[in-house]
Design a protein around this motif. Structure first.
Motif, PDB file in Angstrom:
ATOM      1  N   VAL A 284       3.400 -12.642   7.006  1.00  0.00           N
ATOM      2  CA  VAL A 284       3.778 -12.280   5.951  1.00  0.00           C
ATOM      3  C   VAL A 284       2.700 -12.915   4.177  1.00  0.00           C
ATOM      4  N   THR A 285       2.961 -12.493   3.065  1.00  0.00           N
ATOM      5  CA  THR A 285       1.950 -12.999   2.018  1.00  0.00           C
ATOM      6  C   THR A 285       3.140 -14.236   2.125  1.00  0.00           C
TER       7      THR A 285
ATOM      8  N   ARG B 140     -10.864  -2.566   5.221  1.00  0.00           N
ATOM      9  CA  ARG B 140     -10.075  -2.367   6.825  1.00  0.00           C
ATOM     10  C   ARG B 140      -8.960  -1.326   6.852  1.00  0.00           C
TER      11      ARG B 140
ATOM     12  N   GLY C  67      -4.018 -12.629   9.881  1.00  0.00           N
ATOM     13  CA  GLY C  67      -4.747 -11.574   8.760  1.00  0.00           C
ATOM     14  C   GLY C  67      -4.648 -11.176   7.934  1.00  0.00           C
TER      15      GLY C  67
ATOM     16  N   ASN D  26      -4.794 -10.253  -3.862  1.00  0.00           N
ATOM     17  CA  ASN D  26      -4.303  -9.410  -2.325  1.00  0.00           C
ATOM     18  C   ASN D  26      -4.415  -8.754  -2.326  1.00  0.00           C
ATOM     19  N   ALA D  27      -3.435  -8.423  -3.794  1.00  0.00           N
ATOM     20  CA  ALA D  27      -3.158  -6.455  -4.100  1.00  0.00           C
ATOM     21  C   ALA D  27      -4.400  -5.549  -5.147  1.00  0.00           C
TER      22      ALA D  27
ATOM     23  N   VAL E 215      -1.691  -3.116   6.890  1.00  0.00           N
ATOM     24  CA  VAL E 215      -2.798  -3.858   7.916  1.00  0.00           C
ATOM     25  C   VAL E 215      -2.856  -5.171   8.392  1.00  0.00           C
TER      26      VAL E 215
ATOM     27  N   GLN F 287       2.495  -5.791  -3.172  1.00  0.00           N
ATOM     28  CA  GLN F 287       2.185  -6.279  -1.296  1.00  0.00           C
ATOM     29  C   GLN F 287       4.318  -5.215  -1.433  1.00  0.00           C
TER      30      GLN F 287
ATOM     31  N   ASP G 126       0.563  -1.732  -0.021  1.00  0.00           N
ATOM     32  CA  ASP G 126       0.449  -0.104   0.180  1.00  0.00           C
ATOM     33  C   ASP G 126       0.864   0.876  -0.280  1.00  0.00           C
TER      34      ASP G 126
ATOM     35  N   THR H  76      -5.792 -11.493   3.477  1.00  0.00           N
ATOM     36  CA  THR H  76      -7.234 -11.410   3.163  1.00  0.00           C
ATOM     37  C   THR H  76      -8.343 -11.845   2.280  1.00  0.00           C
TER      38      THR H  76
HETATM   39  P1  IMP Z   1      -2.664 -12.636   1.904  1.00  0.00           P
HETATM   40  O1  IMP Z   1      -1.300 -11.982   0.628  1.00  0.00           O
HETATM   41  O2  IMP Z   1      -3.859 -12.556   1.457  1.00  0.00           O
HETATM   42  O3  IMP Z   1      -2.748 -13.756   3.076  1.00  0.00           O
HETATM   43  O4  IMP Z   1      -1.920 -12.307   3.584  1.00  0.00           O
HETATM   44  C1  IMP Z   1      -1.587 -12.401   4.254  1.00  0.00           C
HETATM   45  C2  IMP Z   1      -0.495 -10.998   4.699  1.00  0.00           C
HETATM   46  O5  IMP Z   1      -0.258 -10.027   3.685  1.00  0.00           O
HETATM   47  C3  IMP Z   1      -2.356 -10.305   5.676  1.00  0.00           C
HETATM   48  O6  IMP Z   1      -1.390  -9.399   6.513  1.00  0.00           O
HETATM   49  C4  IMP Z   1      -2.408  -9.691   4.977  1.00  0.00           C
HETATM   50  O7  IMP Z   1      -2.605  -8.232   5.156  1.00  0.00           O
HETATM   51  C5  IMP Z   1      -1.368  -8.611   3.459  1.00  0.00           C
HETATM   52  N1  IMP Z   1      -0.984  -7.991   2.731  1.00  0.00           N
HETATM   53  C6  IMP Z   1      -1.631  -9.594   1.355  1.00  0.00           C
HETATM   54  N2  IMP Z   1      -1.781  -8.146   0.518  1.00  0.00           N
HETATM   55  C7  IMP Z   1      -1.673  -7.419   0.598  1.00  0.00           C
HETATM   56  C8  IMP Z   1      -1.022  -5.915  -0.353  1.00  0.00           C
HETATM   57  O8  IMP Z   1      -1.485  -5.683  -0.718  1.00  0.00           O
HETATM   58  N3  IMP Z   1      -1.370  -4.662   0.536  1.00  0.00           N
HETATM   59  C9  IMP Z   1      -0.730  -4.486   2.227  1.00  0.00           C
HETATM   60  N4  IMP Z   1      -0.852  -5.485   2.923  1.00  0.00           N
HETATM   61  C10 IMP Z   1      -1.839  -6.833   2.178  1.00  0.00           C
END
Ligand code: IMP
Length: 428
Positions: free
Chosen positions: A235-236, A300, A125, A37-38, A270, A221, A12, A127
């Protein structure tokens, strides 16, 4: 020239805007990791484009957009984004999708939610878009790839073996299992729609590099969410670092010319996990409201803190950023006190690196340098020299600390709201 855009914090940072800005000089824009997720928001002539699957060059007529092998793709969402653009008159999309990219299946989304619910207090946490479970299946070699959509017999085999395992897992977690046929029919339908776009994008990109095309790899990310070098386990499931581009896109190491690090003038994150310079006061509320710091994907409210240059230095150490693009500095107008975190105190010692465990990071205390605030509205300024002196001092300090030039200063959401301080296109 080949550029990489890399987020230097927890995502972000405003990568979409700078990607779009640099993309104007590019022939090709590539997404190389992550999935929906982005969330990238582009604002062009007051028109807002919210993208989560498509690369940021997609609304520019002359740019070919590539979704590379390192990505994971939610096909419903991708097709929805393509259709929305078509409805807005963008009918001739120049899009290529890697046959090796992995598909986020509906069961990945169910499992993402189920794992998080099971972990309750220790949840990541996420997405909840199925990103982690999709990359798990990729590593476990039971993923379904985009290229599989084009061969029905092979797709049948892949889906049958995936469901054998996934349905057991879903049952264990009290989730509904999936019937083969509706899922298979849907994948075949997606295959028909996406067929014109599917190709070996590694071959395409290597040819383009040999033909001296201008290429931009856009990270999703940020570095602190890197699976290997971020604040694990918060982390992602992929690596947003520039280092991962060669593997995620199938190009040689030496082909990357410049890395542009995207740094927000303050810090947000986030989801869960340690955040040393986090604020819990009215300064955080002010920055959150002025910066519209609410998740593009999940809505969020983002956690907010002062700029943490230890974090930026960590990114720099890992991937050697050539230029910095400083984002959302207009949000800091009127922020008082104004500080930058320049080190951590850990067990009585001062450090300038990110410790490897979250337990240690959680014990770090921020060491701040305070800056004189500025009150002037800087959103209309287009020339570096016209910025208030205190704002220039803030920027110069970042350059000195990281020993790297700030090339772009973003003072608003629109493409036009940008100060160009250095020419990133010059040969040096
Ligand atoms: P996931 O990528 O959905 O598995 O989420 C894992 C972590 O990465 C969480 O803390 C999410 O909030 C964070 N995250 C994933 N994609 C983004 C993004 O594009 N911007 C900011 N945080 C992200």
């Amino acid at each position: 020239m080949v550029f990489v855009i890399e987020g230097m914090q927890w995502g972000d940072e405003g990568k979409g805007k700078i990607t779009d800005f640099i993309a104007q000089k590019m022939d090709i824009v590539v997404r190389h990791q992550g999935g929906n997720n982005a969330g990238h928001t582009l604002v062009i002539d007051n028109k807002k484009f919210a993208l989560s699957c498509l690369p940021s060059g997609i609304v520019s007529k002359n740019i070919t957009n590539v979704i590379a092998n390192g990505c994971v793709i939610n096909l419903d969402k991708l097709i929805e984004e393509i259709n929305t653009l078509k409805e807005q008159g963008y009918t001739n999309l120049k899009l290529l999708i890697s046959n090796k990219a992995h598909i986020i299946m509906p069961y990945h989304i169910d499992l993402d939610g189920a794992y998080e619910a099971l972990l309750s207090n220790n949840k990541i946490g996420t997405t909840k878009k199925g990103i982690g479970p999709c990359y798990i299946d990729k590593a476990a070699r039971r993923g379904i790839r985009i290229g599989d959509l084009l061969n029905k017999d092979y797709l049948k085999e892949r889906l049958t073996s995936a469901l054998t395992i996934k349905n057991l897992e879903l049952k264990m977690l009290n989730k509904k299992p999936y019937d083969f046929q509706p899922l298979f029919d849907k994948l075949c339908y997606f295959g028909e729609i996406l067929k014109p776009y599917i190709t070996d994008t590694s071959l395409y990109l290597n040819n383009a590099i040999n033909n001296k095309k201008n290429i931009l790899f856009e990270g999703a990310q940020g570095s602190m969410l890197c699976l290997d070098h971020g604040t694990y386990p918060y982390v992602t499931s992929s690596s947003p670092l520039a280092n991962s581009v060669p593997l995620n896109a199938g190009i040689p190491l030496k082909s990357i010319d410049k890395v542009v690090g995207i740094l927000k003038a303050y810090t947000t994150r986030v989801g869960e996990g340690p955040f040393v310079s986090e604020l819990h006061d009215e300064t955080a509320d002010l920055i959150r409201e002025k910066g519209h710091e609410y998740g593009t994907v999940t809505k969020r409210p983002r956690r907010v803190g002062y700029l943490d240059l230890v974090v930026a230095k960590h990114t720099h150490r890992l991937s050697n950023v050539n230029y910095i693009s400083l984002m959302l500095i207009d949000v800091l107008t009127g922020v008082n006190p104004l500080k930058i975190c320049i080190g951590y105190e850990l067990d009585g010692e001062t450090i300038d690196f990110i410790p490897s465990t979250i337990e240690e990071i959680s014990r770090c205390k921020p060491i701040y340098k305070e800056f004189e605030p500025w009150k002037e509205d800087i959103s209309k300024i287009r020339n570096y020299n016209d910025l208030p002196l205190n704002c220039k001092k803030y920027i110069s300090f970042i350059e000195e600390y990281l020993n790297t030039k700030v090339a772009f200063i973003s003072v608003g959401a629109d493409r036009k709201d940008t100060i160009i301080k250095e020419d990133i296109f010059k040969n040096d």
